[in-house]
Motif scaffolding. Structure first.
Motif, PDB file in Angstrom:
ATOM      1  N   LYS A  29       0.841  -1.212   0.000  1.00 17.02           N
ATOM      2  CA  LYS A  29       0.000   0.000   0.000  1.00 17.02           C
ATOM      3  C   LYS A  29       0.869   1.254   0.000  1.00 17.02           C
ATOM      4  CE  LYS A  29      -2.691  -0.005   3.439  1.00 17.02           C
ATOM      5  NZ  LYS A  29      -3.657   0.047   4.510  1.00 17.02           N
ATOM      6  N   ALA A  30       1.941   1.257   0.780  1.00 17.88           N
ATOM      7  CA  ALA A  30       2.831   2.414   0.853  1.00 17.88           C
ATOM      8  C   ALA A  30       3.494   2.677  -0.503  1.00 17.88           C
ATOM      9  CB  ALA A  30       3.888   2.205   1.934  1.00 17.88           C
ATOM     10  N   ARG A  31       3.904   1.606  -1.187  1.00 20.38           N
ATOM     11  CA  ARG A  31       4.487   1.759  -2.520  1.00 20.38           C
ATOM     12  C   ARG A  31       3.474   2.370  -3.482  1.00 20.38           C
ATOM     13  NH1 ARG A  31       5.274  -2.495  -5.344  1.00 20.38           N
ATOM     14  NH2 ARG A  31       6.757  -1.533  -6.751  1.00 20.38           N
ATOM     15  N   SER A  85      11.346   3.609  -1.322  1.00 15.76           N
ATOM     16  CA  SER A  85      12.188   4.401  -2.205  1.00 15.76           C
ATOM     17  C   SER A  85      12.443   3.604  -3.479  1.00 15.76           C
ATOM     18  CB  SER A  85      13.506   4.751  -1.528  1.00 15.76           C
ATOM     19  OG  SER A  85      14.206   3.565  -1.189  1.00 15.76           O
ATOM     20  N   GLY A  86      12.999   4.270  -4.453  1.00 11.04           N
ATOM     21  CA  GLY A  86      13.291   3.584  -5.700  1.00 11.04           C
ATOM     22  C   GLY A  86      12.063   3.491  -6.590  1.00 11.04           C
ATOM     23  N   ASP A  87      11.978   2.422  -7.342  1.00  6.36           N
ATOM     24  CA  ASP A  87      10.877   2.213  -8.277  1.00  6.36           C
ATOM     25  C   ASP A  87       9.654   1.720  -7.515  1.00  6.36           C
ATOM     26  OD1 ASP A  87       9.382   1.955 -10.581  1.00  6.36           O
ATOM     27  OD2 ASP A  87      10.347   0.088 -11.224  1.00  6.36           O
ATOM     28  N   VAL A  88       8.693   2.615  -7.309  1.00  5.18           N
ATOM     29  CA  VAL A  88       7.520   2.266  -6.502  1.00  5.18           C
ATOM     30  C   VAL A  88       6.301   1.903  -7.342  1.00  5.18           C
ATOM     31  CG1 VAL A  88       8.223   3.573  -4.477  1.00  5.18           C
ATOM     32  CG2 VAL A  88       6.909   4.709  -6.263  1.00  5.18           C
ATOM     33  N   CYS A  89       6.358   2.163  -8.633  1.00  2.96           N
ATOM     34  CA  CYS A  89       5.215   1.894  -9.493  1.00  2.96           C
ATOM     35  C   CYS A  89       5.345   0.537 -10.161  1.00  2.96           C
ATOM     36  CB  CYS A  89       5.079   2.974 -10.564  1.00  2.96           C
ATOM     37  SG  CYS A  89       4.770   4.619  -9.884  1.00  2.96           S
ATOM     38  N   ASP A  90       4.265  -0.243 -10.122  1.00  4.57           N
ATOM     39  CA  ASP A  90       4.274  -1.558 -10.772  1.00  4.57           C
ATOM     40  C   ASP A  90       4.190  -1.440 -12.276  1.00  4.57           C
ATOM     41  OD1 ASP A  90       4.434  -2.728  -8.298  1.00  4.57           O
ATOM     42  OD2 ASP A  90       2.327  -3.316  -8.209  1.00  4.57           O
TER      43      ASP A  90
END
Length: 91
Positions: A29-31, A85-90
């Motif tokens: 959820k946080a991502r 942090s980093g790539d958070v989108c699927d």
């Protein structure tokens, strides 16, 4: 937004007694929230906070779903969640 909706649905179904699963779904959820914040520029309407609130409202629109969401919050009591942090989108 789909990523957040999916993570919310999963959070309603997760075994609240399984701390590892609860933490994993919460991290998901946080991502998703971070992804929405990243994709929706500041100052745009609707803003990212409003989008998150609306998806949450739609997802918890029955008594049973709301109770499951509250149970998840209770299962998280005392848990520390780090911002992703980093790539958070699927997608």
């Amino acid at each position: 937004m789909n990523q957040y909706a999916k993570s919310l649905q999963a959070s309603l179904l997760v075994d609240k007694d399984n701390k590892i699963a609860v933490k994993a779904v919460t991290n998901s959820k946080a991502r998703a929230i971070s992804c929405i914040s990243m994709k929706v520029p500041d100052g745009k309407s609707p803003n990212s906070d409003r989008i998150v609130r609306e998806i949450l409202s739609i997802t918890t629109n029955t008594k049973q779903r709301l109770l499951e969401y509250v149970a998840l919050d209770k299962a998280l009591d005392g848990t520390v969640i780090s911002l992703p942090s980093g790539d958070v989108c699927d997608e």
